[in-house]
Enzyme design. Sequence first.
Site, short mmCIF file in Angstrom:
data_model
loop_
_atom_site.label_atom_id
_atom_site.label_comp_id
_atom_site.label_asym_id
_atom_site.label_seq_id
_atom_site.Cartn_x
_atom_site.Cartn_y
_atom_site.Cartn_z
N GLU A 70 -2.19 -26.61 -30.90
CA GLU A 70 -1.22 -27.70 -31.00
C GLU A 70 -1.89 -28.97 -31.48
O GLU A 70 -1.30 -29.74 -32.22
CB GLU A 70 -0.54 -27.94 -29.65
CG GLU A 70 0.41 -26.86 -29.22
CD GLU A 70 1.63 -26.72 -30.12
OE1 GLU A 70 2.06 -27.72 -30.73
OE2 GLU A 70 2.14 -25.60 -30.23
N CYS A 89 6.88 -33.17 -37.24
CA CYS A 89 6.23 -31.86 -37.44
C CYS A 89 6.82 -31.22 -38.70
O CYS A 89 7.78 -31.74 -39.28
CB CYS A 89 6.43 -30.99 -36.21
SG CYS A 89 8.11 -30.34 -36.03
#
Length: 146
Positions: A15, A24
């Site tokens: 992550e 994202c």
Amino acid sequence: MRVSQQGLALIKEHEGLRMDAYLCPAKIWTIGYGHTGGVQRGQRITAGEAERLLLADLQRFEQAVNLGVKVPLTQGQFDALASFAFNVGVGAFRQSTLLRLLNHGDYQGAAKQFDRWVYGGGQVLPGLVNRRADERALFEEAGHAE
């Protein structure tokens, strides 16, 4: 079951830690270690806040694995599945061929499914290739818990 320190390290590694909110690849505001709930542009957090958010978020994915998997798991298998669910989401995890095969006792077939979840925006993403390879390796590490 709960995610082990090894599983937590895998999730953190893939992550990555971002203290500032960012969009994202799926165009969702994200912060910390992949946290998406209520994140706003310009938001900033500390490392401690990121850790707390991760542990809180992880509970939902641990529950999804605990409720969804009907066969025995090793700790490594559980960790790999929690990392996978954390990344693809609970709904995708529940609907996955990976889970269906696993629940039919086909551990090897389930392990092969990790390699199929490497696409983002219709193209293979190197980061997902690496993550799935690590998840699969952890899943296969000690055989299975039968």
